[in-house]
Motif scaffolding. Structure first.
Motif, short mmCIF file in Angstrom:
data_model
loop_
_atom_site.label_atom_id
_atom_site.label_comp_id
_atom_site.label_asym_id
_atom_site.label_seq_id
_atom_site.Cartn_x
_atom_site.Cartn_y
_atom_site.Cartn_z
N VAL A 132 -13.87 -25.68 2.69
CA VAL A 132 -15.25 -25.82 3.16
C VAL A 132 -16.04 -24.51 3.21
CG1 VAL A 132 -16.78 -26.74 4.96
CG2 VAL A 132 -14.57 -27.86 4.52
N GLU A 133 -15.57 -23.54 3.98
CA GLU A 133 -16.37 -22.33 4.19
C GLU A 133 -16.32 -21.39 2.99
OE1 GLU A 133 -13.93 -23.19 6.35
OE2 GLU A 133 -14.88 -23.64 8.29
N GLY A 134 -17.31 -20.52 2.92
CA GLY A 134 -17.30 -19.42 1.96
C GLY A 134 -17.55 -18.12 2.69
N VAL A 135 -16.98 -17.03 2.19
CA VAL A 135 -17.12 -15.72 2.84
C VAL A 135 -17.54 -14.69 1.80
CG1 VAL A 135 -15.93 -13.85 4.04
CG2 VAL A 135 -15.43 -16.21 4.64
N ALA A 136 -18.64 -13.98 2.08
CA ALA A 136 -19.05 -12.88 1.20
C ALA A 136 -18.25 -11.63 1.55
CB ALA A 136 -20.54 -12.61 1.36
N ILE A 137 -17.77 -10.95 0.53
CA ILE A 137 -17.03 -9.70 0.73
C ILE A 137 -18.01 -8.55 0.57
CG2 ILE A 137 -15.18 -8.22 -0.12
CD1 ILE A 137 -13.67 -10.66 -0.95
N GLU A 138 -18.20 -7.81 1.64
CA GLU A 138 -19.16 -6.71 1.63
C GLU A 138 -18.47 -5.41 1.18
OE1 GLU A 138 -22.14 -7.44 2.00
OE2 GLU A 138 -22.09 -9.36 3.04
N GLU A 139 -19.27 -4.48 0.68
CA GLU A 139 -18.73 -3.21 0.19
C GLU A 139 -17.93 -2.48 1.26
OE1 GLU A 139 -17.90 -1.55 -2.82
OE2 GLU A 139 -20.04 -1.52 -3.32
N ALA A 140 -18.52 -2.38 2.46
CA ALA A 140 -17.85 -1.64 3.53
C ALA A 140 -16.55 -2.33 3.94
CB ALA A 140 -18.78 -1.52 4.74
N GLU A 141 -16.53 -3.66 3.91
CA GLU A 141 -15.34 -4.39 4.36
C GLU A 141 -14.17 -4.18 3.41
OE1 GLU A 141 -17.75 -8.09 6.47
OE2 GLU A 141 -16.91 -8.30 4.45
N HIS A 142 -14.40 -4.31 2.11
CA HIS A 142 -13.25 -4.19 1.21
C HIS A 142 -12.77 -2.73 1.13
CE1 HIS A 142 -14.28 -2.42 -2.80
NE2 HIS A 142 -15.51 -2.83 -2.57
N GLN A 143 -13.69 -1.79 1.31
CA GLN A 143 -13.28 -0.40 1.36
C GLN A 143 -12.45 -0.13 2.62
OE1 GLN A 143 -14.63 2.48 -1.06
NE2 GLN A 143 -13.98 0.55 -1.95
N MET A 144 -12.89 -0.67 3.75
CA MET A 144 -12.16 -0.50 5.00
C MET A 144 -10.80 -1.18 4.93
SD MET A 144 -12.33 0.95 7.97
CE MET A 144 -14.07 1.19 8.33
N ALA A 145 -10.74 -2.34 4.31
CA ALA A 145 -9.47 -3.05 4.19
C ALA A 145 -8.47 -2.24 3.37
CB ALA A 145 -9.69 -4.42 3.54
N ALA A 146 -8.90 -1.70 2.23
CA ALA A 146 -8.00 -0.91 1.40
C ALA A 146 -7.51 0.32 2.16
CB ALA A 146 -8.67 -0.52 0.10
N ARG A 147 -8.38 0.89 2.98
CA ARG A 147 -7.96 2.04 3.79
C ARG A 147 -6.95 1.63 4.86
NH1 ARG A 147 -13.70 3.31 3.12
NH2 ARG A 147 -13.89 5.20 1.87
N LEU A 148 -7.18 0.47 5.47
CA LEU A 148 -6.23 -0.03 6.46
C LEU A 148 -4.85 -0.19 5.84
CD1 LEU A 148 -5.44 -1.39 9.20
CD2 LEU A 148 -6.30 -3.54 8.23
N GLY A 203 0.81 -1.21 0.00
CA GLY A 203 0.00 0.00 0.00
C GLY A 203 0.84 1.26 0.00
N ASN A 204 1.99 1.19 0.64
CA ASN A 204 2.89 2.34 0.70
C ASN A 204 3.39 2.74 -0.69
OD1 ASN A 204 6.11 3.12 2.09
ND2 ASN A 204 4.26 4.34 2.28
N THR A 205 3.41 1.78 -1.63
CA THR A 205 3.93 2.05 -2.97
C THR A 205 2.87 2.58 -3.93
OG1 THR A 205 3.44 -0.14 -3.97
CG2 THR A 205 5.45 0.06 -2.65
#
Length: 359
Positions: A210-226, A76-78
């Motif tokens: 086995v498991e599946g995970v839905a990626i929510e709009e707020a989560e991926h936006q928050m992750a990119a900000r992190l 992210g720094n780059t």
């Protein structure tokens, strides 16, 4: 880098000439809060990164920062200098994880442009770079090669550039960094819940997670900000309305994190990531997609240690189709007879992990 008054609009293909060296601004001190937020966004469960007592029992000062969080912060720094105008991050090679990172460490990044290739259409071009991340003591915590598809400032002007570098097929065993302080004599599988040791895995074996995970709009936006990843493709919905997809794309590295945490089920005893040998984001992921993962064991690497070996693994993520119960293969044959990734496959990552040997 184009300037608009005092602001800049980022580098384009023409700006990132081969041999360019960039010391990236805004080093980052990694905190306990970053660790907790990363767990919240990825459901991370590997105990080395969240259990201080477990980590101390293995010879570390305390819990270490998740290897992939280190990757994302250095990456992210780059972004402001390398991929702010990226259309897509295409792949990775020769990714080496170095000394462990602890909460309180400060990371900074330096990038060298290795080569470029102009697209045939002339409107875009791929740029290969190597980035090195170091801590406040100058110790290398990460190095990686990646290549990114960039917009051109002058799409109608052909430069005829093609000096793309060759990348290694895999990180050599001799280049894998095992922290010297690591002592797996006290490794407790009750903490991880794992039942399989290095000797229990075989080349050619497939593990469905086995498991599946839905990626929510707020989560991926928050992750990119992190990760302080400011690439427009992940944020600027207005600017993307006329783009190829017409919407924001989930940062591919976040897809790696989600798939890696899904892989805990079946690889619980993996101690740390040692390397990415190569990786491809084979398709876009969008908010609302559900991600599944499987792992193919490519090989077992003897590190000449009595307490640990390494596993070379292929982590595959698929969206909106469960590979354990539905017909999802890695590749399919198109009408033209060529092999392509299955349309549900969004990640193909060849990586290496450290795994304890049986007692």
């Amino acid at each position: 880098m184009t300037a608009v008054g005092k602001a800049t609009t980022g580098n384009y293909f023409e700006d990132l000439v081969t041999g360019l060296e960039v010391e990236h601004a805004v080093p980052r001190t990694v905190t306990e809060g970053d660790q907790s937020l990363y767990i919240a966004l990825t459901a991370g469960r590997y105990p080395l990164h969240c259990d201080a007592e477990f980590a101390r029992g293995l010879g570390f000062r305390r819990e270490t920062v998740n290897d992939l969080l280190v990757f994302h912060i250095v990456f992210g720094n780059t972004v402001p200098d390398i991929s702010l105008n990226a259309i897509a991050n295409l792949g990775y090679a020769d990714v080496r994880f170095g000394c462990p990172v602890y909460p309180g460490d400060t990371l900074r990044s330096h990038t060298t442009v290795l080569g470029r290739r102009e697209s045939r259409s002339g409107g875009t071009g791929a740029v290969w770079v190597r980035t090195v991340g170091r801590n406040q003591r100058g110790e290398e915590v990460l190095s990686f090669v990646r290549w990114v598809l960039l917009a051109k400032r002058e799409p109608d002007v052909m430069a005829g550039v093609d000096d793309a570098p060759a990348t290694p097929e895999a990180v050599a065993a001799a280049d894998l960094v095992v922290p010297p302080e690591l002592d797996l004599g006290a490794f407790d599988p009750v903490v991880t819940g794992g039942r399989a040791w290095w000797e229990d895995y075989e080349a050619g074996e497939r593990i469905h997670h086995v498991e599946g995970v839905a990626i929510e709009e707020a989560e991926h936006q928050m992750a990119a900000r992190l990760y302080q990843n400011t690439a427009r493709a992940h944020f600027n919905a207005h600017a993307l309305t006329g783009s190829r997809f017409g919407r924001r794309v989930v940062y591919g590295g976040h897809v790696i994190s989600v798939a890696r945490e899904l892989s805990f089920n079946g690889l619980e005893n993996a101690v740390r990531v040692l390397a990415f040998n190569g990786g491809t984001h084979s398709g876009p992921t969008f908010a609302g997609d559900t991600v599944y993962a499987w792992t193919d064991v490519i090989g077992c690497i003897d590190l000449a240690r009595s307490d640990a070996g390494a596993l070379r693994l292929r982590l595959v993520a698929a969206k909106n189709a469960d590979p354990a119960t539905e017909d999802v293969t890695l590749r399919v044959r198109g009408e033209d007879g060529r092999q392509r990734y299955h349309p549900s496959v969004v990640l193909d990552l060849d990586y290496t992990v450290l795994m304890p040997r049986a007692r």
